[in-house]
Design an enzyme around this catalytic site. Structure first.
Site, PDB file in Angstrom:
ATOM      1  N   GLU A 352       0.829  -1.200   0.000  1.00  0.00           N
ATOM      2  CA  GLU A 352       0.000   0.000   0.000  1.00  0.00           C
ATOM      3  C   GLU A 352       0.865   1.253   0.000  1.00  0.00           C
ATOM      4  O   GLU A 352       0.456   2.301  -0.500  1.00  0.00           O
ATOM      5  CB  GLU A 352      -0.934  -0.005   1.217  1.00  0.00           C
ATOM      6  CG  GLU A 352      -2.088   0.983   1.101  1.00  0.00           C
ATOM      7  CD  GLU A 352      -3.148   0.779   2.161  1.00  0.00           C
ATOM      8  OE1 GLU A 352      -4.188   0.167   1.849  1.00  0.00           O
ATOM      9  OE2 GLU A 352      -2.938   1.222   3.308  1.00  0.00           O
ATOM     10  N   HIS A 383       6.840 -26.909   2.706  1.00  0.00           N
ATOM     11  CA  HIS A 383       6.004 -27.942   2.095  1.00  0.00           C
ATOM     12  C   HIS A 383       4.901 -27.340   1.238  1.00  0.00           C
ATOM     13  O   HIS A 383       3.934 -28.025   0.894  1.00  0.00           O
ATOM     14  CB  HIS A 383       5.417 -28.841   3.190  1.00  0.00           C
ATOM     15  CG  HIS A 383       6.455 -29.619   3.927  1.00  0.00           C
ATOM     16  ND1 HIS A 383       6.871 -30.878   3.545  1.00  0.00           N
ATOM     17  CD2 HIS A 383       7.206 -29.290   5.016  1.00  0.00           C
ATOM     18  CE1 HIS A 383       7.811 -31.306   4.372  1.00  0.00           C
ATOM     19  NE2 HIS A 383       8.034 -30.361   5.274  1.00  0.00           N
ATOM     20  N   LYS A 511     -14.027   1.147  -4.070  1.00  0.00           N
ATOM     21  CA  LYS A 511     -15.030   1.515  -3.061  1.00  0.00           C
ATOM     22  C   LYS A 511     -16.114   2.402  -3.668  1.00  0.00           C
ATOM     23  O   LYS A 511     -17.303   2.252  -3.361  1.00  0.00           O
ATOM     24  CB  LYS A 511     -14.355   2.223  -1.884  1.00  0.00           C
ATOM     25  CG  LYS A 511     -13.420   1.309  -1.109  1.00  0.00           C
ATOM     26  CD  LYS A 511     -12.871   1.852   0.193  1.00  0.00           C
ATOM     27  CE  LYS A 511     -12.701   3.285   0.361  1.00  0.00           C
ATOM     28  NZ  LYS A 511     -11.947   3.662   1.577  1.00  0.00           N
TER      29      LYS A 511
END
Length: 551
Positions: A352, A383, A511
């Site tokens: 950000e 793994h 948004k």
């Protein structure tokens, strides 16, 4: 000035061609003091950056790049309260939240140290009451659970810290976090708590953030369905906000509103009242120790020469790979289960801050900026994705973070963990040649034909860079230092890339569009206001709500 056209940048482009064919395995063989030359010990922390594709000339050129970017002046300007977040006309003073009292700093007529001290004293008084059992709920019972409702920096930082420092909690108070607008998140948390003994902390600077306010209203309705009387809200809700009017409208006593300031960005805010849930979970002294650890790293960042400055070194190595090897990714591998939320926290901090495509003058940059940050705890990560780290077509630099002391000394667990951490960094550096793979197969009794078929699959190219960060242990002080180290690393890279690391306009467009789409989802009318794909998705959702399956 476009730094990619600077003398230092040009020198690094040429130097990259010089070191491209060098293998770290040979560098270690030719210099038995390589670790000594490329490591720093500081205050219970060891940075080993010797397993990088560098030599002394590389580091000299990178430091010169930092100087030509005016890093020292930029750093000093940040600490002095200059408005380096120029797109929002704001100072950047998260470091002031942890400074030693007694300094002088004014921003827009505000006495910064006095403001910070006032909120810290308010936090301490509130925390002591709740933790000490003096604060009672509406039935007279003490608080046993704290639910932090926030998102982004109001969630990731406190959540990461409380997870990392869980061994230092006394168990009197459990802490829970609600961030996602998905109703599942708040529902599952509310199933685990009791209205009579729960304190909700609503963390929203403006008290208008959609996700946080929606979750908070759900929590409020849930609480009142049990407590009935709205007057009881004042005993069970606190706010970290600057919007007194909205806080009071919600029913929260303004005495239990903890303010912070526009010079504290969300992803840098855990040191502020946003850290209230940390203090409630661990106690206020532990929160202060977290601040002290960060302050110690601040002082190191300000005072250490660039060549011996831990955040600067890490930042420059990131620039080296991102900009001169075209590697857009960086892994963070904590070998400590308590640090399992650290990669997610660093994703926001880094991506950000420096995920920007224009420079400080508004020009499109002509070089890569913020990398993709990701990771998982070791040994789980071994793994999962280490196959790609070892034998993928490119390389991905990685930070290995290991506390030498475990909080849970059970059998050989910690020794095995440590052995794996060290082995992975050695394997990534050394690799395994075709001749070594052939010898290994022959020793295992593999026949010649099978060996010829397998050997290429057994080769590890190595020469894959890592940093290893050893800490004596993870405690509030060392965690504070570790977080501040990464904050300053991100700042240094932003200065070099000439971007504003302290705004986040990229979160706004989605948004805005979501606000337009929401009423369309709830409308009886078929959507036709968007592109064909978005219209079809909206209409598929509406059809599903009307009883039609997707497929």
């Amino acid at each position: 000035m476009d730094l990619s056209r600077s003398a230092a940048w040009s020198a690094l482009v040429s130097h990259r061609q010089e070191v491209e064919q060098l293998h770290m395995r040979d560098m270690f063989m030719s210099d038995h003091d390589r670790f000594k030359h490329f490591s720093i010990r500081w205050n219970g922390l060891l940075l080993d950056y010797s397993k990088n594709r560098i030599n002394s000339r590389t580091m000299g050129l990178l430091v010169e790049l930092a100087r030509q970017a005016n890093l020292i002046e930029a750093r000093d300007g940040m600490f002095a309260g200059e408005k380096i977040n120029f797109t929002e006309n704001r100072a950047v003073l998260h470091t002031a939240l942890r400074r030693q009292p007694g300094y002088t700093l004014n921003v827009d007529g505000l006495d910064v140290p006095a403001e910070v001290d006032s909120v810290l004293r308010q936090m301490k008084a509130f925390t002591d009451k709740v933790v000490g059992g003096e604060w009672k709920g509406y039935t007279g019972k003490r608080i046993t659970d704290v639910v932090n409702i926030g998102i982004g920096g109001s969630d990731l930082g406190p959540c990461m810290v409380t997870e990392a420092l869980r061994p230092f909690a006394d168990g009197a108070i459990a802490v829970h976090f609600v961030s996602n607008i998905d109703g599942t998140h708040v529902s599952e948390v509310l199933k685990r708590v009791d209205a009579e003994t729960t304190l909700f902390v609503i963390a929203s600077k403006t008290f208008t953030t959609q996700e946080t306010l929606t979750n908070s209203m759900t929590a409020r309705e849930w609480f009142l369905s049990r407590a009935i009387d709205p007057a009881h809200i004042a005993l069970h809700f606190a706010a970290v906000s600057t919007n007194r009017t909205k806080v009071v409208e919600f029913g929260i006593d303004p005495e239990n509103m903890f303010r912070f300031w526009d010079w504290v960005g969300g992803r840098y805010s855990l040191w502020s009242a946003i850290g209230l849930s940390i203090a409630l979970y661990l106690g206020f002294e532990a929160f202060q120790e977290l601040l002290r650890g960060a302050r110690a790293m601040d002082e190191h960042f300000q005072e250490a020469p660039l060549e011996e400055n831990i955040p600067v070194i890490l930042a420059l190595l990131g620039v080296w790979y991102n900009n001169f090897f075209d590697v857009p990714s960086h892994a963070v591998i904590p070998y400590d289960q308590y640090l399992h939320r650290l990669p997610a926290y660093l994703q926001q901090l880094d991506m950000e801050s420096n995920g920007k495509r224009v420079d400080r003058l508004g020009n499109t940059v002509e070089y890569p900026t913020g990398p993709i940050i990701w990771g998982e705890p070791g040994t789980n990560s071994q793994h999962a994705f280490f196959q790609l780290l070892h034998q993928g077509t490119g390389f991905i630099p990685a930070d290995f973070i290991l506390p030498l002391k475990t909080q849970n000394p059970i059998g050989e667990h910690h020794d095995i963990l440590v052995a794996n951490c060290f082995a992975q960094t050695e394997a990534l550096m050394r690799g395994k040649s075709a001749s070594e793979a052939s010898e290994e197969l022959a020793a295992a009794g593999v026949d010649e034909e099978t060996m010829q078929m397998l050997v290429a699959h057994k080769v590890f190219p190595g020469n894959r860079p890592t940093n290893t960060l050893l800490l004596d242990e993870i405690n509030p002080f060392t965690l504070g230092s570790l977080i501040a180290m990464y904050e300053h690393k991100v700042f240094v890279q932003g200065v070099i890339w000439q971007v504003n690391s302290f705004d986040q306009w990229g979160v706004e467009l989605g948004k805005q569009l979501a606000k337009a789409i929401l009423p369309e989802l709830q409308s009886q009318k078929e959507s036709d206001a968007h592109d064909a794909s978005t219209n079809a998705l909206i209409n598929s959702y509406r059809s599903y709500r009307e009883g039609q399956k997707v497929g």
